[in-house]
Design a protein around this motif. Structure first.
Motif, PDB file in Angstrom:
ATOM      1  N   TYR A   1       0.867  -1.173   0.000  1.00  0.00           N
ATOM      2  CA  TYR A   1       0.000   0.000   0.000  1.00  0.00           C
ATOM      3  C   TYR A   1       0.910   1.231   0.000  1.00  0.00           C
ATOM      4  O   TYR A   1       1.394   1.646   1.054  1.00  0.00           O
ATOM      5  N   GLY A   2       1.175   1.767  -1.176  1.00  0.00           N
ATOM      6  CA  GLY A   2       2.108   2.885  -1.260  1.00  0.00           C
ATOM      7  C   GLY A   2       3.483   2.448  -0.795  1.00  0.00           C
ATOM      8  O   GLY A   2       4.067   1.497  -1.321  1.00  0.00           O
ATOM      9  N   ASP A   3       4.006   3.115   0.235  1.00  0.00           N
ATOM     10  CA  ASP A   3       5.329   2.766   0.767  1.00  0.00           C
ATOM     11  C   ASP A   3       5.267   1.645   1.797  1.00  0.00           C
ATOM     12  O   ASP A   3       6.313   1.152   2.236  1.00  0.00           O
ATOM     13  N   LEU A   4       4.057   1.269   2.196  1.00  0.00           N
ATOM     14  CA  LEU A   4       3.909   0.234   3.214  1.00  0.00           C
ATOM     15  C   LEU A   4       3.882  -1.149   2.568  1.00  0.00           C
ATOM     16  O   LEU A   4       3.020  -1.429   1.732  1.00  0.00           O
ATOM     17  N   VAL A   5       4.810  -1.995   2.953  1.00  0.00           N
ATOM     18  CA  VAL A   5       4.840  -3.379   2.479  1.00  0.00           C
ATOM     19  C   VAL A   5       4.025  -4.228   3.449  1.00  0.00           C
ATOM     20  O   VAL A   5       4.434  -4.473   4.587  1.00  0.00           O
TER      21      VAL A   5
ATOM     22  N   ASP B   1      -0.483  -8.188  -5.240  1.00  0.00           N
ATOM     23  CA  ASP B   1       0.344  -7.591  -6.290  1.00  0.00           C
ATOM     24  C   ASP B   1       1.105  -8.672  -7.049  1.00  0.00           C
ATOM     25  O   ASP B   1       1.413  -8.515  -8.232  1.00  0.00           O
ATOM     26  N   ALA B   2       1.423  -9.761  -6.348  1.00  0.00           N
ATOM     27  CA  ALA B   2       2.117 -10.891  -6.970  1.00  0.00           C
ATOM     28  C   ALA B   2       1.841 -12.125  -6.127  1.00  0.00           C
ATOM     29  O   ALA B   2       1.424 -12.034  -4.968  1.00  0.00           O
ATOM     30  N   GLY B   3       2.064 -13.302  -6.712  1.00  0.00           N
ATOM     31  CA  GLY B   3       1.817 -14.553  -6.019  1.00  0.00           C
ATOM     32  C   GLY B   3       0.454 -15.121  -6.358  1.00  0.00           C
ATOM     33  O   GLY B   3      -0.320 -14.531  -7.131  1.00  0.00           O
ATOM     34  N   ARG B   4       0.146 -16.267  -5.791  1.00  0.00           N
ATOM     35  CA  ARG B   4      -1.120 -16.926  -6.113  1.00  0.00           C
ATOM     36  C   ARG B   4      -1.617 -17.747  -4.933  1.00  0.00           C
ATOM     37  O   ARG B   4      -0.845 -18.114  -4.033  1.00  0.00           O
ATOM     38  N   VAL B   5      -2.902 -18.018  -4.950  1.00  0.00           N
ATOM     39  CA  VAL B   5      -3.546 -18.888  -3.970  1.00  0.00           C
ATOM     40  C   VAL B   5      -4.285 -19.968  -4.746  1.00  0.00           C
ATOM     41  O   VAL B   5      -5.043 -19.672  -5.669  1.00  0.00           O
ATOM     42  N   THR B   6      -4.064 -21.233  -4.369  1.00  0.00           N
ATOM     43  CA  THR B   6      -4.732 -22.340  -5.048  1.00  0.00           C
ATOM     44  C   THR B   6      -5.276 -23.326  -4.027  1.00  0.00           C
ATOM     45  O   THR B   6      -4.810 -23.402  -2.883  1.00  0.00           O
ATOM     46  N   LEU B   7      -6.283 -24.063  -4.447  1.00  0.00           N
ATOM     47  CA  LEU B   7      -6.767 -25.212  -3.693  1.00  0.00           C
ATOM     48  C   LEU B   7      -6.337 -26.429  -4.493  1.00  0.00           C
ATOM     49  O   LEU B   7      -6.901 -26.720  -5.553  1.00  0.00           O
ATOM     50  N   GLY B   8      -5.312 -27.104  -4.014  1.00  0.00           N
ATOM     51  CA  GLY B   8      -4.648 -28.102  -4.846  1.00  0.00           C
ATOM     52  C   GLY B   8      -3.951 -27.388  -5.981  1.00  0.00           C
ATOM     53  O   GLY B   8      -3.202 -26.436  -5.768  1.00  0.00           O
ATOM     54  N   ASP B   9      -4.210 -27.803  -7.215  1.00  0.00           N
ATOM     55  CA  ASP B   9      -3.600 -27.141  -8.367  1.00  0.00           C
ATOM     56  C   ASP B   9      -4.560 -26.187  -9.068  1.00  0.00           C
ATOM     57  O   ASP B   9      -4.273 -25.688 -10.155  1.00  0.00           O
ATOM     58  N   LYS B  10      -5.708 -25.895  -8.422  1.00  0.00           N
ATOM     59  CA  LYS B  10      -6.713 -25.053  -9.053  1.00  0.00           C
ATOM     60  C   LYS B  10      -6.728 -23.663  -8.409  1.00  0.00           C
ATOM     61  O   LYS B  10      -6.784 -23.544  -7.177  1.00  0.00           O
TER      62      LYS B  10
END
Length: 301
Positions: free
Chosen positions: A14-18, A57-66
């Motif tokens: 969020y802006g400068d806040l990681v 902003d980056a990365g992913r969330v999956t349930l198994g491979d979906k």
């Protein structure tokens, strides 16, 4: 058996806040996972990304491979930290409404509402407005809302907040039962004694990063186990040089020897024998740091 919930490399700024930096872990089917950290550490942000309330902003969330899509989200039971129910709506009507939103028929929804309100001890309040309930009963209804549609995954943010000891026991039993059914269960809590008692694994978060991750017993033993021996004269420094002894602290005033040992190398019976050769042993006890101590270390680091 359901699939694991996988959180892979989440970043959020969020802006400068990681808010999150490379947040990575998974919750296996049938596992109770404790997600702990100070306020603002990134726990709720992670959970909201899992639910799709926030976008990473980056990365992913999956349930198994979906990937988590709309269909998958309808199979997740979510309990937010903030009260997320309509205060002017009747308890029973609201739970049926939420179950219907998740795809249940009216008949199935009503049966499930009756089952869960009875299980959680609020069946006598189904005709009351949510806003008229005590905070503890609102929390019970909130959990019923997360469970009413028979979810495949449970994501709970501070589920024990505001509960009395009896309600804590009921909540704990429900979470263990759902895990026993093969459901991945993740919950955050500031009540670290509960996390230590209930969880198979724990993740400690600080400043948006995972600082410690693993089984509770493994994390507690990672810096060694402490043995405390009272009796043998500490002036003799009798434990120096014993295999597996990482550090020795001798308190001459009360003949207390505190040893930090490597459990993979040290033999506690050999240590006891060495102590007895130096003098009588009045106390021989093992201890490991509790989750509160590990939390303080991880956050301060």
């Amino acid at each position: 058996m359901t699939e694991p919930l996988i959180i892979d490399g989440l970043h959020k700024r969020y802006g400068d806040l990681v808010a999150l930096q490379d947040m990575t872990f998974q919750v296996s089917p049938g596992e109770l996972f404790g997600f702990v950290g100070s306020n603002g550490a990134g726990k709720s942000t992670t959970m909201r990304i899992v639910l799709g309330v926030l976008a990473a902003d980056a990365g992913r969330v999956t349930l198994g491979d979906k990937p988590i899509d709309l269909h998958t989200r309808r199979q997740i039971g979510y309990m937010p930290e903030e009260r997320g129910l309509y205060p002017k709506m009747k308890v029973g009507e609201q739970l049926v409404f939420l179950a219907r939103l998740h795809g249940m028929s009216t008949t199935a929804a009503r049966e499930s509402v009756e089952r869960w309100t009875t299980r959680l001890g609020v069946d006598q309040r189904v005709g009351d407005d949510v806003g008229d309930l005590s905070l503890g009963n609102q929390q019970r209804v909130q959990l019923a809302a997360a469970l009413v549609h028979d979810p495949r995954v449970l994501v709970l943010d501070e589920p024990f907040s505001g509960l009395d000891p009896v309600a804590v026991d009921v909540m704990s039993d429900v979470l263990k039962e759902k895990a026993a059914e093969g459901i991945p269960v993740i919950f955050s809590s500031h009540q670290l004694d509960l996390v230590q008692r209930l969880c198979d694994r724990v993740g400690i978060v600080a400043r948006g990063q995972m600082r410690a991750l693993g089984r509770v017993d493994e994390l507690r033993a990672r810096d060694g186990i402490t043995l405390e021996i009272t009796g043998p004269p500490t002036s003799a420094r009798w434990a120096d040089g014993l295999p597996g002894v990482l550090a020795a602290d001798y308190r001459i005033a009360d003949n207390l020897t505190s040893l930090r040992i490597d459990p993979g190398i040290a033999d506690d019976q050999a240590i006891l024998a060495a102590a007895l050769r130096s003098g009588p042993v009045h106390r021989f006890a093992q201890s490991t740091p509790d989750l509160t101590e590990l939390f303080r270390e991880a956050v301060s680091a």
